[in-house]
Design a protein around this motif. Sequence first.
Motif, PDB file in Angstrom:
ATOM      1  N   THR A 176       0.805  -1.221   0.000  1.00 58.17           N
ATOM      2  CA  THR A 176       0.000   0.000   0.000  1.00 58.17           C
ATOM      3  C   THR A 176       0.840   1.275   0.000  1.00 58.17           C
ATOM      4  O   THR A 176       0.368   2.334   0.401  1.00 58.17           O
ATOM      5  N   GLY A 177       2.066   1.176  -0.475  1.00 63.42           N
ATOM      6  CA  GLY A 177       2.948   2.331  -0.458  1.00 63.42           C
ATOM      7  C   GLY A 177       2.405   3.553  -1.178  1.00 63.42           C
ATOM      8  O   GLY A 177       2.731   4.684  -0.812  1.00 63.42           O
ATOM      9  N   LEU A 178       1.574   3.349  -2.185  1.00 64.71           N
ATOM     10  CA  LEU A 178       1.024   4.485  -2.936  1.00 64.71           C
ATOM     11  C   LEU A 178       0.158   5.403  -2.079  1.00 64.71           C
ATOM     12  O   LEU A 178       0.018   6.593  -2.375  1.00 64.71           O
ATOM     13  N   ILE A 179      -0.435   4.837  -1.023  1.00 65.56           N
ATOM     14  CA  ILE A 179      -1.380   5.629  -0.229  1.00 65.56           C
ATOM     15  C   ILE A 179      -0.922   5.864   1.203  1.00 65.56           C
ATOM     16  O   ILE A 179      -1.467   6.736   1.881  1.00 65.56           O
ATOM     17  N   ASP A 180       0.080   5.114   1.683  1.00 67.30           N
ATOM     18  CA  ASP A 180       0.477   5.218   3.089  1.00 67.30           C
ATOM     19  C   ASP A 180       0.973   6.614   3.453  1.00 67.30           C
ATOM     20  O   ASP A 180       0.648   7.140   4.526  1.00 67.30           O
ATOM     21  N   HIS A 181       1.779   7.203   2.579  1.00 67.40           N
ATOM     22  CA  HIS A 181       2.363   8.513   2.890  1.00 67.40           C
ATOM     23  C   HIS A 181       1.280   9.558   3.143  1.00 67.40           C
ATOM     24  O   HIS A 181       1.327  10.294   4.134  1.00 67.40           O
ATOM     25  N   ALA A 182       0.294   9.603   2.255  1.00 70.34           N
ATOM     26  CA  ALA A 182      -0.759  10.618   2.390  1.00 70.34           C
ATOM     27  C   ALA A 182      -1.586  10.389   3.647  1.00 70.34           C
ATOM     28  O   ALA A 182      -1.966  11.345   4.341  1.00 70.34           O
ATOM     29  N   LEU A 183      -1.868   9.119   3.959  1.00 70.54           N
ATOM     30  CA  LEU A 183      -2.677   8.829   5.136  1.00 70.54           C
ATOM     31  C   LEU A 183      -1.930   9.119   6.431  1.00 70.54           C
ATOM     32  O   LEU A 183      -2.554   9.358   7.469  1.00 70.54           O
ATOM     33  N   SER A 184      -0.599   9.093   6.374  1.00 75.40           N
ATOM     34  CA  SER A 184       0.209   9.331   7.571  1.00 75.40           C
ATOM     35  C   SER A 184       0.832  10.725   7.584  1.00 75.40           C
ATOM     36  O   SER A 184       1.772  10.985   8.343  1.00 75.40           O
ATOM     37  N   ALA A 185       0.308  11.617   6.761  1.00 74.99           N
ATOM     38  CA  ALA A 185       0.880  12.963   6.661  1.00 74.99           C
ATOM     39  C   ALA A 185       0.908  13.663   8.014  1.00 74.99           C
ATOM     40  O   ALA A 185       0.012  13.501   8.848  1.00 74.99           O
ATOM     41  N   ASN A 186       1.972  14.414   8.227  1.00 74.87           N
ATOM     42  CA  ASN A 186       2.130  15.226   9.434  1.00 74.87           C
ATOM     43  C   ASN A 186       2.183  14.379  10.704  1.00 74.87           C
ATOM     44  O   ASN A 186       1.662  14.762  11.747  1.00 74.87           O
ATOM     45  N   THR A 187       2.790  13.208  10.596  1.00 75.19           N
ATOM     46  CA  THR A 187       2.995  12.346  11.766  1.00 75.19           C
ATOM     47  C   THR A 187       4.426  11.827  11.752  1.00 75.19           C
ATOM     48  O   THR A 187       5.171  12.051  10.795  1.00 75.19           O
ATOM     49  N   GLU A 188       4.777  11.102  12.793  1.00 75.27           N
ATOM     50  CA  GLU A 188       6.054  10.413  12.834  1.00 75.27           C
ATOM     51  C   GLU A 188       5.870   8.917  12.619  1.00 75.27           C
ATOM     52  O   GLU A 188       6.728   8.119  12.987  1.00 75.27           O
ATOM     53  N   PHE A 189       4.762   8.521  12.006  1.00 76.16           N
ATOM     54  CA  PHE A 189       4.516   7.118  11.699  1.00 76.16           C
ATOM     55  C   PHE A 189       5.607   6.618  10.744  1.00 76.16           C
ATOM     56  O   PHE A 189       6.155   7.392   9.952  1.00 76.16           O
TER      57      PHE A 189
END
Length: 303
Positions: free
Chosen positions: A175-188
């Motif tokens: 799910t790399g295509l969507i993980d970044h956007a869903l975790s935006a502004n975090t330290e996930f």
Amino acid sequence: MLYRNLSDLKVPAVAVGCMRIAGLSPDRLSALVDTAIADGANFFDHADIYGGGESEQAFGRLLAARPGLREKVIIQSKCGIRPGMYDFSKSHIIESVDGILSRLGTDRLDLLLLHRPDTLMEPEEVCEAFTELERSGKVLRFGVSNFNSRQLELLQSGVKQKLLVNQLQFGLMCTGLIDHALSANTEFPHAPDRDGEVLDYCRLKNVLIQAWSPFQYGFFEGVFLDNEKFPELNEKLRELGGKYGVSPQAMAAAWILRHPAGMQVICGTTSPERLADICTACEIELSREDWYSLYLAAGNKLP
């Protein structure tokens, strides 16, 4: 069947990946192709390296044995991978296409994709190759595979032809295509941008994303369906499959098709029965709640 618009061409949302067809008997391959056509999935994805070229040869023998079949199918192939290197030189691209056409026994490709980014790529040289192939009628449309957004932008800056496709690995366990956007502004762990937000870029530029290996986990470790390593995900797939009246594998495909990017699923099955089953994914649309429940069942977290 759902359809996607690809410039002047309407393509099915489910396509057939041909990496493993070299070992099929002629009758089994014919049955696979007939099932694809009957269910509207008449799009066949090849590459010059699949089976060392034998996959294209097998498909070419079928085309030769069945006059008129070529007009019923959409054929895409890829080039640019050589042993130990990538090669987007003009000479290699043109020679590769000539080899592809010879093995397939056809005079044209509906689409040609550059398989993996070549860091020595010179966009103007690629443009020369594309222009020669386009003028000769050997290739009708062009795209790429496994490119990030900046690589796409760089190539498009020197290529006159519109890059219509980007084939990328995507599925419930990739799910790399969507993980970044869903975790935006975090330290996930998934918060760092690894691909230049290629999903959003493709949507903004009207580039069709083709999801390859939709049922795999890892790079080529295996399938997650009915895999004891992923009990929670498979239980959720069975539960929602019962709710929507489709199989777990169709549910996994429907999860990809639900994304508003309007992706195309490249399924690598060689089974006519499984292909027909996967196509039923086009008959349903997951609710937002069910889509997210599958994402979480795959082991992902939301902030």
